[in-house]
Each structure stands twice: as C-alpha cells, then as structure tokens.
Motif scaffolding. Sequence first.
Motif, PDB file in Angstrom:
ATOM      1  N   SER A  68       0.637  -1.295  17.079  1.00 54.57           N
ATOM      2  CA  SER A  68       0.023  -0.643  17.913  1.00 54.57           C
ATOM      3  C   SER A  68      -1.471  -0.193  17.719  1.00 54.57           C
ATOM      4  N   VAL A  69      -1.813  -0.707  16.741  1.00 54.76           N
ATOM      5  CA  VAL A  69      -3.558  -0.461  16.271  1.00 54.76           C
ATOM      6  C   VAL A  69      -4.119  -1.637  16.843  1.00 54.76           C
ATOM      7  N   SER A  70      -5.623  -1.614  16.638  1.00 53.48           N
ATOM      8  CA  SER A  70      -6.566  -2.559  16.761  1.00 53.48           C
ATOM      9  C   SER A  70      -6.383  -3.869  16.006  1.00 53.48           C
ATOM     10  N   GLU A  71      -6.674  -4.907  16.693  1.00 54.46           N
ATOM     11  CA  GLU A  71      -6.904  -6.303  15.767  1.00 54.46           C
ATOM     12  C   GLU A  71      -7.671  -5.933  14.558  1.00 54.46           C
ATOM     13  N   GLU A  72      -8.832  -5.215  14.542  1.00 53.29           N
ATOM     14  CA  GLU A  72      -9.697  -5.026  13.333  1.00 53.29           C
ATOM     15  C   GLU A  72      -9.005  -4.196  12.603  1.00 53.29           C
ATOM     16  N   LEU A  73      -8.231  -3.270  12.732  1.00 49.74           N
ATOM     17  CA  LEU A  73      -7.359  -2.710  11.704  1.00 49.74           C
ATOM     18  C   LEU A  73      -6.213  -3.244  11.096  1.00 49.74           C
ATOM     19  N   ARG A  74      -5.778  -4.116  11.804  1.00 53.86           N
ATOM     20  CA  ARG A  74      -4.590  -5.091  11.267  1.00 53.86           C
ATOM     21  C   ARG A  74      -5.160  -5.822  10.334  1.00 53.86           C
ATOM     22  N   GLU A  75      -6.226  -6.577  10.637  1.00 50.70           N
ATOM     23  CA  GLU A  75      -7.053  -7.275   9.633  1.00 50.70           C
ATOM     24  C   GLU A  75      -7.560  -6.691   8.432  1.00 50.70           C
ATOM     25  N   PHE A  76      -7.920  -5.525   8.601  1.00 50.86           N
ATOM     26  CA  PHE A  76      -8.566  -4.756   7.434  1.00 50.86           C
ATOM     27  C   PHE A  76      -7.343  -4.428   6.556  1.00 50.86           C
ATOM     28  N   VAL A  77      -6.214  -4.096   7.036  1.00 50.99           N
ATOM     29  CA  VAL A  77      -4.991  -3.794   6.210  1.00 50.99           C
ATOM     30  C   VAL A  77      -4.666  -4.986   5.307  1.00 50.99           C
ATOM     31  N   GLN A  78      -4.442  -6.206   6.052  1.00 52.50           N
ATOM     32  CA  GLN A  78      -4.213  -7.374   5.583  1.00 52.50           C
ATOM     33  C   GLN A  78      -5.266  -7.565   4.360  1.00 52.50           C
ATOM     34  N   ASP A  79      -6.239  -7.528   4.892  1.00 51.72           N
ATOM     35  CA  ASP A  79      -7.460  -7.831   3.530  1.00 51.72           C
ATOM     36  C   ASP A  79      -7.232  -6.833   2.442  1.00 51.72           C
ATOM     37  N   VAL A  80      -6.864  -5.579   2.802  1.00 50.97           N
ATOM     38  CA  VAL A  80      -6.688  -4.632   1.569  1.00 50.97           C
ATOM     39  C   VAL A  80      -5.230  -4.969   0.636  1.00 50.97           C
ATOM     40  N   VAL A  81      -4.404  -5.414   1.414  1.00 52.72           N
ATOM     41  CA  VAL A  81      -3.333  -6.051   0.896  1.00 52.72           C
ATOM     42  C   VAL A  81      -3.646  -7.005  -0.094  1.00 52.72           C
ATOM     43  N   ASP A  82      -4.590  -8.073   0.325  1.00 58.37           N
ATOM     44  CA  ASP A  82      -4.929  -9.258  -0.350  1.00 58.37           C
ATOM     45  C   ASP A  82      -5.753  -8.867  -1.715  1.00 58.37           C
TER      46      ASP A  82
ATOM     47  N   ARG B 280     -14.650  -2.551 -12.962  1.00 63.26           N
ATOM     48  CA  ARG B 280     -14.836  -2.205 -11.720  1.00 63.26           C
ATOM     49  C   ARG B 280     -14.093  -3.066 -10.493  1.00 63.26           C
ATOM     50  N   VAL B 281     -13.885  -4.283 -10.751  1.00 56.94           N
ATOM     51  CA  VAL B 281     -13.280  -4.960  -9.836  1.00 56.94           C
ATOM     52  C   VAL B 281     -11.538  -4.693  -9.948  1.00 56.94           C
ATOM     53  N   GLU B 282     -11.256  -4.482 -11.293  1.00 53.88           N
ATOM     54  CA  GLU B 282      -9.864  -4.144 -11.555  1.00 53.88           C
ATOM     55  C   GLU B 282      -9.598  -2.806 -10.763  1.00 53.88           C
ATOM     56  N   ALA B 283     -10.694  -1.742 -11.053  1.00 55.62           N
ATOM     57  CA  ALA B 283     -10.380  -0.271 -10.170  1.00 55.62           C
ATOM     58  C   ALA B 283     -10.518  -0.755  -8.819  1.00 55.62           C
ATOM     59  N   GLN B 284     -11.324  -1.426  -8.388  1.00 54.94           N
ATOM     60  CA  GLN B 284     -11.337  -1.848  -6.938  1.00 54.94           C
ATOM     61  C   GLN B 284      -9.912  -2.172  -6.421  1.00 54.94           C
ATOM     62  N   SER B 285      -9.227  -2.917  -6.990  1.00 53.54           N
ATOM     63  CA  SER B 285      -7.806  -3.819  -6.798  1.00 53.54           C
ATOM     64  C   SER B 285      -7.001  -2.664  -6.888  1.00 53.54           C
ATOM     65  N   MET B 286      -6.918  -1.751  -7.919  1.00 52.20           N
ATOM     66  CA  MET B 286      -6.073  -0.533  -7.901  1.00 52.20           C
ATOM     67  C   MET B 286      -6.450   0.485  -6.722  1.00 52.20           C
ATOM     68  N   TRP B 287      -7.510   0.676  -6.488  1.00 47.34           N
ATOM     69  CA  TRP B 287      -7.795   1.373  -5.320  1.00 47.34           C
ATOM     70  C   TRP B 287      -7.136   0.765  -3.934  1.00 47.34           C
ATOM     71  N   ALA B 288      -7.190  -0.536  -3.862  1.00 40.31           N
ATOM     72  CA  ALA B 288      -6.482  -1.117  -2.495  1.00 40.31           C
ATOM     73  C   ALA B 288      -5.070  -0.910  -2.567  1.00 40.31           C
ATOM     74  N   ALA B 289      -4.537  -0.989  -3.995  1.00 43.73           N
ATOM     75  CA  ALA B 289      -2.988  -0.871  -3.915  1.00 43.73           C
ATOM     76  C   ALA B 289      -2.674   0.594  -3.913  1.00 43.73           C
ATOM     77  N   GLY B 290      -3.392   1.514  -4.131  1.00 41.94           N
ATOM     78  CA  GLY B 290      -3.190   2.886  -3.901  1.00 41.94           C
ATOM     79  C   GLY B 290      -3.272   3.071  -2.331  1.00 41.94           C
ATOM     80  N   LEU B 291      -4.294   2.625  -1.632  1.00 46.90           N
ATOM     81  CA  LEU B 291      -4.369   2.713  -0.190  1.00 46.90           C
ATOM     82  C   LEU B 291      -3.137   2.307   0.360  1.00 46.90           C
ATOM     83  N   VAL B 292      -2.716   1.132  -0.026  1.00 46.83           N
ATOM     84  CA  VAL B 292      -1.411   0.725   0.736  1.00 46.83           C
ATOM     85  C   VAL B 292      -0.406   1.360   0.685  1.00 46.83           C
ATOM     86  N   LEU B 293      -0.193   2.096  -0.813  1.00 49.22           N
ATOM     87  CA  LEU B 293       0.853   2.803  -0.920  1.00 49.22           C
ATOM     88  C   LEU B 293       0.879   4.249  -0.089  1.00 49.22           C
TER      89      LEU B 293
END
Length: 189
Positions: A136-150, A110-123
Amino acid sequence: NCATLRALLWHTGFVMALLDYETLNNHLADLGLLCEASEYHGILCGTLCGGDHVEVGLGLLVEDETDPATRERAAKALAAYHQEVLLSLQDTQGAYALMLPSDDESLNERVEAQSMWAAGLVLGLTQTGRIKELKSVSEELREFVQDVVDISQGGFDVSDGDEEDEQAYVEVCEYLRTGMQSAFLELRN
C-alpha cells in the motif's frame, strides 16, 4: 542542519545533545543491550515509523552486573536520544543523519556498520508491522526497502579500499539517509 536544529531547540528551552557513535555504544553496553550503535539506530528509525512512543531494546536486554545508577543514566540518555532522532526525522531541512562510525575508522568497519544499520532498520520496520504494508506504499518506498534488505546482507566489497570504494560508501550513506527520511515521512502520514 543539526547545528541549526540544536540552536533552535536550545533557544526554545529544549536541550538537544546528540550522542556520538562511541557514547551511544557505551550507553547500550551500560544497559546490557546486545547491539552496536549503528544497528540500534536503524532499529529505532524503523520503529519510529510506527509511532512516537517506542521501547527499543527491551527484547535485547541481558542479565548483567551494571550498577543501577549507571543503568538509570544510560536509560535516560537513550530516552532523550529517541526524541532527538524523532525530531531529526521530522525535520525536512536535513538534520537527520545515520549513526555510523567516524571517517577516522577503516572503510571496512564503516561498511560493516552501514550493513548493521540497514539490518536494524529492517528489524524496526518489521517490529512495527510496516513491512507487511508495503503493497500500500509508493513504488519508491518498496524499492528503498528492498535496497535496504540487500545492503543489510553484506554491504559491498571494499577489498581495494581506494577512493572509488570511499565514494561508493558515501553515496550509499546519502541514499540511506534521504531514503530513510522519505520513508519516515510517507509511513507516518
């Protein structure tokens, strides 16, 4: 919730049949797509941030021997699935859910799939050009995207597989779910 949304759509004449993880994987295989359900769902979600009409998967097609009728059924199911995901992202009552394996699967899977979901979202976000617009987006969104990349770069260590690890997995899922819906709403406005 999803049941309420499905009931509403059924009552209004729109039939919504959410796919489960295994069924979505089968449809992807029938089309010769080289990704798992979780990654595909992430790609779709990121792509939907750029507009309603998406052609997710064309770049992932491979030559295969699947018969045309099976491919056509799978393609129709995925087209309907795209609409379901779009509707769930638009619903602010909590109908949106990540496409991940059931809790019956191992925590590592499940954790591996979670990581794959995050990679898909970035793609998906990258394909639509939404990543470039982050200044040009909110600080919260920038932080979320960085977390997703991580998260896409490996999730977290579940070597113990204990209750604490399970709770961490659930918390990350909820963070991704709510963050994705917020990102979608912000990027679409």
